[in-house]
Design a protein around this motif. Structure first.
Motif, PDB file in Angstrom:
ATOM      1  N   HIS A  27      -1.047  30.386  24.993  1.00 30.96           N
ATOM      2  CA  HIS A  27      -2.380  30.491  25.586  1.00 30.96           C
ATOM      3  C   HIS A  27      -2.539  29.621  26.835  1.00 30.96           C
ATOM      4  O   HIS A  27      -3.245  30.011  27.770  1.00 30.96           O
ATOM      5  CB  HIS A  27      -3.447  30.158  24.544  1.00 30.96           C
ATOM      6  N   ASP A  28      -1.885  28.467  26.881  1.00 31.82           N
ATOM      7  CA  ASP A  28      -2.025  27.563  28.022  1.00 31.82           C
ATOM      8  C   ASP A  28      -1.193  27.984  29.240  1.00 31.82           C
ATOM      9  O   ASP A  28      -1.617  27.766  30.375  1.00 31.82           O
ATOM     10  CB  ASP A  28      -1.628  26.138  27.632  1.00 31.82           C
ATOM     11  N   TYR A  29      -0.011  28.559  29.024  1.00 31.78           N
ATOM     12  CA  TYR A  29       0.901  28.808  30.146  1.00 31.78           C
ATOM     13  C   TYR A  29       1.358  30.251  30.328  1.00 31.78           C
ATOM     14  O   TYR A  29       1.866  30.590  31.397  1.00 31.78           O
ATOM     15  CB  TYR A  29       2.147  27.916  30.021  1.00 31.78           C
ATOM     16  N   ILE A  30       1.200  31.101  29.318  1.00 21.75           N
ATOM     17  CA  ILE A  30       1.708  32.470  29.428  1.00 21.75           C
ATOM     18  C   ILE A  30       0.577  33.485  29.552  1.00 21.75           C
ATOM     19  O   ILE A  30       0.500  34.234  30.529  1.00 21.75           O
ATOM     20  CB  ILE A  30       2.621  32.810  28.233  1.00 21.75           C
ATOM     21  N   TYR A  31      -0.316  33.499  28.595  1.00 25.22           N
ATOM     22  CA  TYR A  31      -1.403  34.475  28.564  1.00 25.22           C
ATOM     23  C   TYR A  31      -2.288  34.293  29.793  1.00 25.22           C
ATOM     24  O   TYR A  31      -2.756  33.201  30.071  1.00 25.22           O
ATOM     25  CB  TYR A  31      -2.199  34.276  27.278  1.00 25.22           C
ATOM     26  N   HIS A  32      -2.482  35.338  30.556  1.00 23.63           N
ATOM     27  CA  HIS A  32      -3.257  35.354  31.809  1.00 23.63           C
ATOM     28  C   HIS A  32      -2.609  34.578  32.952  1.00 23.63           C
ATOM     29  O   HIS A  32      -3.222  34.432  34.003  1.00 23.63           O
ATOM     30  CB  HIS A  32      -4.684  34.833  31.614  1.00 23.63           C
ATOM     31  N   ARG A  33      -1.419  34.047  32.767  1.00 28.49           N
ATOM     32  CA  ARG A  33      -0.746  33.320  33.852  1.00 28.49           C
ATOM     33  C   ARG A  33       0.586  33.962  34.238  1.00 28.49           C
ATOM     34  O   ARG A  33       1.007  33.846  35.383  1.00 28.49           O
ATOM     35  CB  ARG A  33      -0.519  31.861  33.479  1.00 28.49           C
ATOM     36  N   ALA A  34       1.244  34.559  33.276  1.00 31.75           N
ATOM     37  CA  ALA A  34       2.524  35.206  33.565  1.00 31.75           C
ATOM     38  C   ALA A  34       2.285  36.463  34.395  1.00 31.75           C
ATOM     39  O   ALA A  34       1.239  37.106  34.279  1.00 31.75           O
ATOM     40  CB  ALA A  34       3.238  35.564  32.268  1.00 31.75           C
ATOM     41  N   ARG A  35       3.240  36.802  35.227  1.00 33.48           N
ATOM     42  CA  ARG A  35       3.161  38.043  35.997  1.00 33.48           C
ATOM     43  C   ARG A  35       3.273  39.235  35.052  1.00 33.48           C
ATOM     44  O   ARG A  35       2.631  40.255  35.226  1.00 33.48           O
ATOM     45  CB  ARG A  35       4.288  38.094  37.027  1.00 33.48           C
ATOM     46  N   GLU A  36       4.131  39.065  34.041  1.00 35.90           N
ATOM     47  CA  GLU A  36       4.373  40.162  33.111  1.00 35.90           C
ATOM     48  C   GLU A  36       4.862  39.600  31.782  1.00 35.90           C
ATOM     49  O   GLU A  36       5.588  38.610  31.745  1.00 35.90           O
ATOM     50  CB  GLU A  36       5.441  41.080  33.713  1.00 35.90           C
ATOM     51  N   ILE A  37       4.456  40.250  30.688  1.00 34.80           N
ATOM     52  CA  ILE A  37       4.954  39.927  29.341  1.00 34.80           C
ATOM     53  C   ILE A  37       5.482  41.226  28.764  1.00 34.80           C
ATOM     54  O   ILE A  37       4.764  42.223  28.718  1.00 34.80           O
ATOM     55  CB  ILE A  37       3.842  39.374  28.430  1.00 34.80           C
ATOM     56  N   ARG A  38       6.735  41.218  28.364  1.00 37.21           N
ATOM     57  CA  ARG A  38       7.346  42.405  27.759  1.00 37.21           C
ATOM     58  C   ARG A  38       7.669  42.081  26.299  1.00 37.21           C
ATOM     59  O   ARG A  38       8.564  41.293  26.021  1.00 37.21           O
ATOM     60  CB  ARG A  38       8.626  42.790  28.486  1.00 37.21           C
ATOM     61  N   PHE A  39       6.923  42.679  25.390  1.00 36.74           N
ATOM     62  CA  PHE A  39       7.208  42.496  23.970  1.00 36.74           C
ATOM     63  C   PHE A  39       8.341  43.437  23.592  1.00 36.74           C
ATOM     64  O   PHE A  39       8.298  44.627  23.900  1.00 36.74           O
ATOM     65  CB  PHE A  39       5.956  42.778  23.133  1.00 36.74           C
ATOM     66  N   ILE A  40       9.342  42.903  22.948  1.00 35.83           N
ATOM     67  CA  ILE A  40      10.527  43.682  22.605  1.00 35.83           C
ATOM     68  C   ILE A  40      10.299  44.375  21.262  1.00 35.83           C
ATOM     69  O   ILE A  40       9.947  43.727  20.274  1.00 35.83           O
ATOM     70  CB  ILE A  40      11.772  42.771  22.567  1.00 35.83           C
ATOM     71  N   ARG A  41      10.492  45.665  21.287  1.00 38.84           N
ATOM     72  CA  ARG A  41      10.335  46.454  20.065  1.00 38.84           C
ATOM     73  C   ARG A  41      11.505  46.189  19.130  1.00 38.84           C
ATOM     74  O   ARG A  41      12.666  46.189  19.556  1.00 38.84           O
ATOM     75  CB  ARG A  41      10.290  47.938  20.423  1.00 38.84           C
ATOM     76  N   GLY A  42      11.200  45.949  17.877  1.00 40.39           N
ATOM     77  CA  GLY A  42      12.250  45.648  16.910  1.00 40.39           C
ATOM     78  C   GLY A  42      12.716  44.207  17.042  1.00 40.39           C
ATOM     79  O   GLY A  42      12.091  43.394  17.722  1.00 40.39           O
ATOM     80  N   ARG A  43      13.793  43.898  16.402  1.00 41.21           N
ATOM     81  CA  ARG A  43      14.341  42.538  16.418  1.00 41.21           C
ATOM     82  C   ARG A  43      15.648  42.511  17.205  1.00 41.21           C
ATOM     83  O   ARG A  43      16.519  43.362  17.020  1.00 41.21           O
ATOM     84  CB  ARG A  43      14.588  42.042  14.988  1.00 41.21           C
ATOM     85  N   LEU A  44      15.766  41.515  18.090  1.00 41.94           N
ATOM     86  CA  LEU A  44      16.993  41.363  18.879  1.00 41.94           C
ATOM     87  C   LEU A  44      18.160  40.967  17.984  1.00 41.94           C
ATOM     88  O   LEU A  44      17.985  40.280  16.979  1.00 41.94           O
ATOM     89  CB  LEU A  44      16.812  40.287  19.945  1.00 41.94           C
ATOM     90  N   HIS A  45      19.327  41.374  18.408  1.00 44.69           N
ATOM     91  CA  HIS A  45      20.562  40.997  17.730  1.00 44.69           C
ATOM     92  C   HIS A  45      21.246  39.948  18.594  1.00 44.69           C
ATOM     93  O   HIS A  45      21.945  40.281  19.544  1.00 44.69           O
ATOM     94  CB  HIS A  45      21.450  42.218  17.522  1.00 44.69           C
ATOM     95  N   PHE A  46      20.989  38.685  18.287  1.00 48.65           N
ATOM     96  CA  PHE A  46      21.580  37.583  19.040  1.00 48.65           C
ATOM     97  C   PHE A  46      23.029  37.405  18.632  1.00 48.65           C
ATOM     98  O   PHE A  46      23.423  37.715  17.502  1.00 48.65           O
ATOM     99  CB  PHE A  46      20.819  36.277  18.764  1.00 48.65           C
ATOM    100  N   ASN A  47      23.824  36.864  19.556  1.00 47.46           N
ATOM    101  CA  ASN A  47      25.227  36.532  19.298  1.00 47.46           C
ATOM    102  C   ASN A  47      26.018  37.743  18.813  1.00 47.46           C
ATOM    103  O   ASN A  47      26.954  37.598  18.041  1.00 47.46           O
ATOM    104  CB  ASN A  47      25.363  35.411  18.269  1.00 47.46           C
TER     105      ASN A  47
END
Length: 140
Positions: free
Chosen positions: A105-125
């Motif tokens: 809320h302090d630094y991302i919401y309404h401040r970021a140029r863009e927010i992309r929510f990733i559908r599903g869960r990422l497979h790290f590593n």
């Protein structure tokens, strides 16, 4: 490959950025918090742990960031926002999608140029299992 690598200093899991994300969003000039175990390049200049990328100037760079998760995230999110305000600086970060946090809320919401929510869960590593949390890409 192992599903998750461990940070020897802290015993915490290291969530390595999936290579296809870097390929899709890059190229990048700087990755200020790259784990020493990173098997592929995320940027032209990579600052490996335990070096402190929070102290590096990001001015004029295209920055990629998959910060240490946990209690360190707020410091990195604040740094991303502040550095992105400098001339010719683009910051792209991959973090857990925790929209209930104060840093969101302090630094991302309404401040970021863009927010992309990733559908599903990422497979790290290159893991066969998805992460235990949702993820988002934040662009400043």
């Amino acid at each position: 490959p192992q599903s998750v690598s461990m940070n020897i200093d802290t015993g915490e899991k290291t969530w390595l950025t999936p290579r296809y994300i870097i390929d899709a969003l890059g190229p990048f000039d700087l990755d200020p918090c790259c784990p020493p175990t990173m098997p592929w390049r995320t940027a032209t200049q990579m600052v490996h742990w335990p070096n402190d990328g929070l102290k590096v100037d990001w001015t004029g760079k295209r920055v990629w960031l998959n910060p240490p998760y946990g209690r360190e995230i707020p410091k990195w999110v604040r740094k991303c926002y502040k550095e992105s305000r400098k001339p010719d600086t683009l910051v792209v970060m991959l973090i857990p999608a925790r929209t209930d946090t104060s840093y969101f809320h302090d630094y991302i919401y309404h401040r970021a140029r863009e927010i992309r929510f990733i559908r599903g869960r990422l497979h790290f590593n290159e893991s066969k299992q998805g992460a235990p949390f949702p993820s988002m890409v934040v662009i400043f």
